[in-house]
Scaffold this motif. Structure first.
Motif, mmCIF file in Angstrom:
data_model
loop_
_atom_site.group_PDB
_atom_site.id
_atom_site.type_symbol
_atom_site.label_atom_id
_atom_site.label_comp_id
_atom_site.label_asym_id
_atom_site.label_seq_id
_atom_site.Cartn_x
_atom_site.Cartn_y
_atom_site.Cartn_z
ATOM 1 N N GLY A 57 4.400 6.844 -7.054
ATOM 2 C CA GLY A 57 3.380 7.025 -6.046
ATOM 3 C C GLY A 57 3.299 8.418 -5.474
ATOM 4 N N ILE A 61 1.517 5.778 -2.050
ATOM 5 C CA ILE A 61 1.533 4.331 -1.957
ATOM 6 C C ILE A 61 1.352 3.908 -0.503
ATOM 7 C CG2 ILE A 61 2.910 2.265 -2.329
ATOM 8 C CD1 ILE A 61 2.028 3.541 -4.892
ATOM 9 N N SER A 62 0.319 3.111 -0.270
ATOM 10 C CA SER A 62 0.029 2.678 1.095
ATOM 11 C C SER A 62 0.407 1.219 1.312
ATOM 12 C CB SER A 62 -1.463 2.871 1.399
ATOM 13 O OG SER A 62 -2.247 2.168 0.456
ATOM 14 N N ALA A 63 0.790 0.511 0.241
ATOM 15 C CA ALA A 63 1.085 -0.914 0.357
ATOM 16 C C ALA A 63 2.313 -1.150 1.232
ATOM 17 C CB ALA A 63 1.305 -1.511 -1.032
ATOM 18 N N VAL A 124 1.045 -3.473 -8.488
ATOM 19 C CA VAL A 124 1.322 -2.750 -7.238
ATOM 20 C C VAL A 124 0.888 -1.290 -7.363
ATOM 21 C CG1 VAL A 124 3.135 -1.892 -5.705
ATOM 22 C CG2 VAL A 124 3.193 -4.262 -6.499
ATOM 23 N N SER A 128 -2.358 0.380 -5.532
ATOM 24 C CA SER A 128 -1.948 1.304 -4.480
ATOM 25 C C SER A 128 -2.526 2.695 -4.710
ATOM 26 C CB SER A 128 -0.420 1.401 -4.418
ATOM 27 O OG SER A 128 0.138 0.174 -3.999
ATOM 28 N N HIS A 131 -8.475 3.114 -5.244
ATOM 29 C CA HIS A 131 -9.175 2.421 -4.150
ATOM 30 C C HIS A 131 -10.678 2.521 -4.356
ATOM 31 C CE1 HIS A 131 -5.420 2.056 -1.865
ATOM 32 N NE2 HIS A 131 -5.173 3.300 -2.244
ATOM 33 N N ASN A 137 -8.347 -5.143 -2.242
ATOM 34 C CA ASN A 137 -7.391 -4.300 -1.521
ATOM 35 C C ASN A 137 -6.015 -4.966 -1.469
ATOM 36 O OD1 ASN A 137 -6.452 -2.204 0.254
ATOM 37 N ND2 ASN A 137 -6.674 -3.643 1.943
ATOM 38 N N GLY A 140 0.071 -5.502 0.539
ATOM 39 C CA GLY A 140 1.495 -5.235 0.372
ATOM 40 C C GLY A 140 2.115 -6.132 -0.682
ATOM 41 N N TYR A 141 3.441 -6.093 -0.750
ATOM 42 C CA TYR A 141 4.158 -6.864 -1.761
ATOM 43 C C TYR A 141 5.544 -7.223 -1.248
ATOM 44 C CZ TYR A 141 6.669 -2.516 -2.677
ATOM 45 O OH TYR A 141 7.435 -1.390 -2.529
#
Length: 370
Positions: A57, A61-63, A124, A128, A131, A137, A140-141
């Motif tokens: 990422g 990574i925003s998740a 993921v 992530s 977009h 959207n 998360g995970y």
């Protein structure tokens, strides 16, 4: 429209870092090795996944990372009353995050099923790093212990399959204009993957159950576990084992394992034909000659007098004949046997945008039917 412009401006800002992140990850060729991952302990699995996501990422990574107990609270311990979907991957539950009260869809992957660590990581990473208004959207995970769970935005109207195929008695069918709007939006999602992501992303599992619908029936592509980064450096295709859903796979991919963006175009053509006809791509309950949708449709494409025989009877004639001709022409082009003769997804988007707008302009009832 404002939402679209906002998302597009964010894409411009992050495009350089996005391109660098995905390209570096592609060059390491570690995606291919994920299927062979083994872990001695649960903590080593969590550590590995966290490290890979952080490494790939590059800070993009925003998740959110959830603990399993948080998702238990959100779904009332994955109570059956919260179940909203089930497939080969596992089960999907409706949940509400404690604190933010955000409503989410929680996909708990089957620990004994097909979708393993590689597919989990791919999903993921792709959701992530990429977009777009027509991609679902990823909130998360969770990778606690042997749990692999993905948390998405909640899509109020479920999947396209829920509203198109094998409708329950009394359930209102999708209007023609709504169908064209859904097809156009799904095509825009593919266009982003094929022509804006760098390297391109081949979706590889385009089907009605993977197209989710919000409260206004706007579509978003979901389930990216089988996605592959497309060919780079002058290469024409990616060679990989044949994966996906029977009936939707392009013939050249099914035969050779050679994957291109034109493979997705074929799959789009299959789904678009389902949208027009209301028929499943494979339906063993129909007469033998009608069980394979594409095989049944191919001779009908050649005779305009038979076009009306292909329309979903649940529409009860409420569609534009000119729009039907144009829609079937698009489907036929996407379903060409030779990959090279299929259109680019950008050309499909142009054609479908016209169909969707034209339908809205002529809407006389205000409910999407004409």
């Amino acid at each position: 429209m404002n939402c679209f412009q906002c998302c597009m401006s964010e894409e411009k800002i992050t495009r350089k870092s996005l391109k660098k992140s995905i390209k570096e990850y592609h060059d390491t060729k570690t995606l291919a090795s994920f299927a062979n991952i083994s872990f001695k302990t649960d903590s080593s699995r969590r550590k590995y996944i966290a490290e890979e996501i952080a490494k790939v990422g590059k800070g993009n990574i925003s998740a959110q990372i959830f603990a399993f107990r948080e998702l238990c609270v959100a779904t009332n311990n994955f109570h059956p009353d919260k179940l909203i979907g089930e497939g080969g991957f596992g089960r999907v539950y409706k949940g509400k995050l404690d604190g933010t009260e955000q409503v989410v869809a929680v996909k708990q992957l089957d620990r004994n099923g097909f979708q393993g660590n590689r597919e989990f990581l791919v999903e993921v990473l792709i959701l992530s790093l990429l977009h777009h208004p027509y991609l679902v959207n990823l909130v998360g995970y969770c990778a606690d212990g042997d749990q692999r769970i993905l948390v998405y935005e909640y899509m109020a109207n479920g999947s396209l399959e829920d509203h198109l195929l094998d409708l329950a008695p009394g359930k209102k069918p999708l209007a023609w204009n709504t169908r064209m709007k859904i097809a156009a939006g799904a095509a825009k999602g593919l266009e982003y993957l094929h022509e804006q992501a760098n390297p391109p992303v081949i979706y590889r599992d385009f089907k009605a159950s993977n197209i989710l619908l919000d409260e206004n029936f706007n579509p978003k592509l979901s389930d990216f576990g089988l996605a592959k980064l497309g060919p780079t450096g002058g290469k024409t295709h990616v060679s990989t084992r044949v994966m996906g859903t029977y009936g939707y796979c392009a013939p050249e991919y099914a035969l050779t394992g050679q994957l291109t963006t034109k493979s997705d175009i074929y799959s789009f053509g299959v789904v678009f034909l389902e949208i027009i006809t209301g028929r499943r791509v494979i339906d063993n309950n129909r007469p033998t000659e009608e069980q394979n949708l594409v095989t049944w449709a191919q001779p009908l494409f050649k005779d305009r007098r038979k076009f009306t025989l292909m329309v979903d009877p649940l529409l009860e004639g409420k569609y534009h004949i000119k729009g039907l001709y144009q829609a079937l022409a698009v489907a036929a082009m996407c379903l060409q046997e030779e990959a090279a003769t299929r259109p680019l997804i950008s050309d499909v988007v142009t054609a479908l945008e016209y169909l969707a707008v034209d339908g809205e302009a002529d809407d006389t009832n205000g409910d999407g039917n004409v």
